[in-house]
Write a protein that holds these residues in place. Sequence first.
Motif, PDB file in Angstrom:
ATOM      1  N   ASN A  10      51.991  18.193  23.653  1.00 39.98           N
ATOM      2  CA  ASN A  10      52.403  17.160  22.706  1.00 39.98           C
ATOM      3  C   ASN A  10      51.165  16.672  21.969  1.00 39.98           C
ATOM      4  N   ASP A  11      51.297  15.571  21.271  1.00 43.14           N
ATOM      5  CA  ASP A  11      50.175  15.063  20.479  1.00 43.14           C
ATOM      6  C   ASP A  11      49.083  14.429  21.329  1.00 43.14           C
ATOM      7  N   TYR A  12      49.309  14.283  22.608  1.00 41.90           N
ATOM      8  CA  TYR A  12      48.356  13.571  23.459  1.00 41.90           C
ATOM      9  C   TYR A  12      47.629  14.488  24.442  1.00 41.90           C
ATOM     10  N   ILE A  13      48.189  15.648  24.753  1.00 42.52           N
ATOM     11  CA  ILE A  13      47.598  16.498  25.782  1.00 42.52           C
ATOM     12  C   ILE A  13      47.842  17.954  25.446  1.00 42.52           C
ATOM     13  N   ASP A  14      46.888  18.806  25.805  1.00 40.84           N
ATOM     14  CA  ASP A  14      47.044  20.245  25.660  1.00 40.84           C
ATOM     15  C   ASP A  14      46.617  20.915  26.958  1.00 40.84           C
ATOM     16  N   LEU A  15      46.832  22.206  27.047  1.00 39.94           N
ATOM     17  CA  LEU A  15      46.505  22.959  28.258  1.00 39.94           C
ATOM     18  C   LEU A  15      46.221  24.394  27.864  1.00 39.94           C
ATOM     19  N   ALA A  16      45.097  24.916  28.333  1.00 40.12           N
ATOM     20  CA  ALA A  16      44.726  26.313  28.115  1.00 40.12           C
ATOM     21  C   ALA A  16      44.590  26.987  29.471  1.00 40.12           C
ATOM     22  N   LEU A  17      45.446  27.959  29.733  1.00 40.89           N
ATOM     23  CA  LEU A  17      45.410  28.734  30.977  1.00 40.89           C
ATOM     24  C   LEU A  17      44.816  30.098  30.669  1.00 40.89           C
ATOM     25  N   THR A  18      43.686  30.397  31.269  1.00 38.19           N
ATOM     26  CA  THR A  18      43.015  31.672  31.056  1.00 38.19           C
ATOM     27  C   THR A  18      42.704  32.313  32.398  1.00 38.19           C
ATOM     28  N   GLY A  19      42.418  33.574  32.347  1.00 41.14           N
ATOM     29  CA  GLY A  19      42.114  34.307  33.576  1.00 41.14           C
ATOM     30  C   GLY A  19      41.168  35.447  33.302  1.00 41.14           C
ATOM     31  N   GLU A  20      40.722  36.065  34.364  1.00 40.02           N
ATOM     32  CA  GLU A  20      39.862  37.232  34.278  1.00 40.02           C
ATOM     33  C   GLU A  20      40.212  38.183  35.410  1.00 40.02           C
ATOM     34  N   ILE A  21      40.106  39.465  35.146  1.00 40.83           N
ATOM     35  CA  ILE A  21      40.450  40.476  36.133  1.00 40.83           C
ATOM     36  C   ILE A  21      39.481  41.638  35.996  1.00 40.83           C
ATOM     37  N   TYR A  22      39.052  42.171  37.138  1.00 43.80           N
ATOM     38  CA  TYR A  22      38.109  43.280  37.195  1.00 43.80           C
ATOM     39  C   TYR A  22      38.789  44.480  37.862  1.00 43.80           C
ATOM     40  N   THR A  23      38.365  45.658  37.482  1.00 39.97           N
ATOM     41  CA  THR A  23      39.000  46.868  38.003  1.00 39.97           C
ATOM     42  C   THR A  23      38.696  47.112  39.475  1.00 39.97           C
ATOM     43  N   LYS A  24      37.673  46.458  40.020  1.00 32.05           N
ATOM     44  CA  LYS A  24      37.334  46.650  41.428  1.00 32.05           C
ATOM     45  C   LYS A  24      37.850  45.525  42.316  1.00 32.05           C
ATOM     46  N   GLY A  25      38.813  44.741  41.807  1.00 29.28           N
ATOM     47  CA  GLY A  25      39.507  43.797  42.664  1.00 29.28           C
ATOM     48  C   GLY A  25      39.197  42.336  42.424  1.00 29.28           C
ATOM     49  N   SER A  26      38.117  41.992  41.774  1.00 29.31           N
ATOM     50  CA  SER A  26      37.789  40.585  41.537  1.00 29.31           C
ATOM     51  C   SER A  26      38.716  40.007  40.467  1.00 29.31           C
TER      52      SER A  26
END
Length: 938
Positions: A306-322
């Motif tokens: 809304n006009d008062y709050i935002d949210l950014a969900l991000t991630g990372e993934i590696y081919t060796k399991g991390s």
Amino acid sequence: MSSRNKIHIIVLTLFCSLLLVNLSAQPKRKSHIRQANPAFADTVTPADSDKIKSISDTFPALPDSILIRPDSLLKSVDSILVDSVMTDTVQAPPPKKSPLEDVVKYTANDSIVFLSNNQAYMYGQGVVTYQDIELDADEIRMNMDSSTVFAIGRPDTAGEIVGNPIFKDKSGEYESATMKYNFKSQKGYITNIITQQGEGYLTGGSTKKNKEGDFYLKDGKYTTCDDHECPHFYLQLTKAKMRPKKNIVTGPAYLVLAGVPLPLAIPFGFFPFTEKYSSGIIMPTFGDEMARGFYLRDGGYYFAINDYIDLALTGEIYTKGSWGLNAMSNYVKRYKFSGNFNMGYLVTILGDKGMPDYQKQTNFRLIWSHSQDAKANPNMSFSASVNFTTSGYDRNNLNSYYNATSFTENTKSSTVNMTYNFPNTPFSISATANITQRSKDSTLNVSFPDFTLNMSRVYPFKRKNPVGKEKWYEKISLNYTGLFRNSIETKQNLFFKSSLIKDWRNGMQHTIPVSATFSLFKYLNISPSFNFTDRMYTNRIMQQWDPQSAAVVRDTTYGFYNVFNYSFSVSAQTKLYGFYRPLPFFGGKKIQMIRHVFTPSVSFSAAPDFGSSRYGFWQTYSKIENGKRVDVKYSPFSHGIFGTAPQGKQGTVSFNVSNNLEMKVNSDRDTTGVRKISLIENLTAGISYNMAADSMNWSNINTSILIKLTKNFNLQASAVFDTYTYQLNEYGNPVRVNIPRWKAGKGLGRLSSTGTSFSYTFSNDTFKKKSKNNTKETETSTNETPIDNNTENTENRENESQEKTEDSGLEMKDGYMVWNVPWSLSVNYSINYGYGTFNKKKMEYNGKITQNLSFSGRIQPTKNWSFNFSASYDFDAKKIAYMNCGITRDMHCWTMSANFIPVGPYKSYNFHISVKSSLLSDLKWDKSGNSYDRLKWY
């Protein structure tokens, strides 16, 4: 009638006859010249050009303004043309019905030419307005029958095209090379369009506009570079559809950089434009590591909640399991509160499963900042400053590699506080949570919750309606502080395994100080005070010697225990002033006076021995040590969070002195002005003597000094001098003995600890010296301005010698560029001295110096290049402990940066080049290498 008048009549008759014959020879037509006509044409044919030429040939004697618009002149010309047509038998056609719904208004600065086939030509900054549509161009051709208009620019004397068509409507503003538009169908054809959509620009190509306001392009360009003619980069669009202020959908497109097509293409593209708050996809970054493999990082979704709050969900993934997850949010409500938080979770897997080098680490991070607006609630406030990370998070997070603060910070603290002030009362209550962590050994010190009840200073004996002078007892004041605390100190991996009863320490403390201030003999201030401290615990630890195991046995008992102590003190203080005027040959002409302020104070404090058995705060047990019985005194409450009551009688006399040294000098800029210079801002020294103690009566000598070197730079230092000597005990360890140093012939005291720290920033302005001319100008400006007959000539010479170019902002002097390179260098240095190892020959401690040096700098050799660095030096290892260097290049609509750590265990580098615009932030290239790439092969 005279012969002369007859001659005039004959000449006039012949002239009119010739004129009528000439007019009757022209083709039959009717011309209408109006200010507003709803019919337009798009092109001018060669036949039309001949007609325009024939009109000018017919009236060679009329001025050119006959084709421009004063109404009176146009009406006269129209009447002549109408009269000539009326001599013919052909009748004019009836007027056609207008296909438009409103009046079309048009103007031109140069001329307007109208033809008989309802065509018009406008020259010189023509403007056509119809409802909410406006068209500007240097040349406009109108067809009044088909309701169309054709606009184009014209070359100037230098051959440059000026006055290109600019089309404006409710969807925006569009510039082009040519434009053909139909007001009735609201369709148009545009070549080489230029329009801004969002953060980018759409240029070039052939464009068609439909009735709905959509644009269809072929061979267009989309870029965020504002250089329309030669953009530094652009996406070549084979075909695209643009909905103004909404989006652009493209077919196949490829990237062109610096005019060179690159083999980087996309099958389709979607560029949204919106002025509203909206959600969207966050594109990830691609890369690779030798230890963790290929990866996709910082990709996810952005939620516009809304006009008062935002949210950014991000991630990372590696081919060796991390893998890892991250959540970021910003929130704000005007006149209420604002803040942001960042939470991260990382799972790092190194090596192959089942192999000796296999590792799996789990780390997380929480950063939260919250502040409340002062207008939200005058009685209650809430604030938070949380920076909590596990010890391995910064090592495994790529974003932390080039953050000097994250890498070099050993101690991190977090605080959350809420305070409420009871209206119209002196009481307030607050709740606090504190977390302090040491990254070096993963130690946590958690205090949660902390409740504090505070009563501000009150005067209980003051009269509500005072009459006469204030009584002595009305000056008595008191305040109260009650604190409940629950805390634990443990390792990071044991925090959640700790027991709330056995491992956590808790207690409550009450503090009540009572004080007053009286004046004695007008110049002496007497301040008596009484302090009472009470501690409440729920357990105590009793100790007992076990002969069988030859160890101390501890037994914890639970209950309610009260530990208190109190003390009384009185102090006297005054101020003494001394003035000194130096002799003339010692600077007396410039120095007016030196003032010394000497503030001595003496105080006496007394307290009973709370280690006595009648209080029960201290206990004694006996143990066998080296075949001898030794009595050991301990307190069952020494483990308490607020400590225990002190033991031993107190009858202490303290002596303190404070000094301030200033001088007044004549100002160089103004003969009547005086400047005050601080030589020593504050110099203090203090020592105390405990008359009630049986030994070690003297305390250490504590000193401090504060000197103001410049307006923004102060030097502050403190020192402690040891007043007693040392000897070796039976075990060969040094112990302090009851022999003052002055009795042993070793002086009044020996420096045991001191230290200072300072920071300073050097820049271009640091070493600039004001010239004498500038000083004279300053002095003149403060008084009357002298009259100079050559002032105007002087100003002209100064303007000629010193210039500043508007486009680059670079200074010019005498036709040469002034070399100006902005730079800055910040230095932070601290040095501490303390006792080190014990020298048994001298029976003294050897001094040990601890130093810390960190520095950072920035230099900008050109307008677009910038270099920065930060480093810290380890004096013990005699090498640089950490260094981070960075280079940035501003390439107009692009940016390039390179960061590298050349030394230390975290050697790494990172190269990044990307578009500045956030809309095309995915047009980037990253190349990095970190400590995980430096694998050890066996």
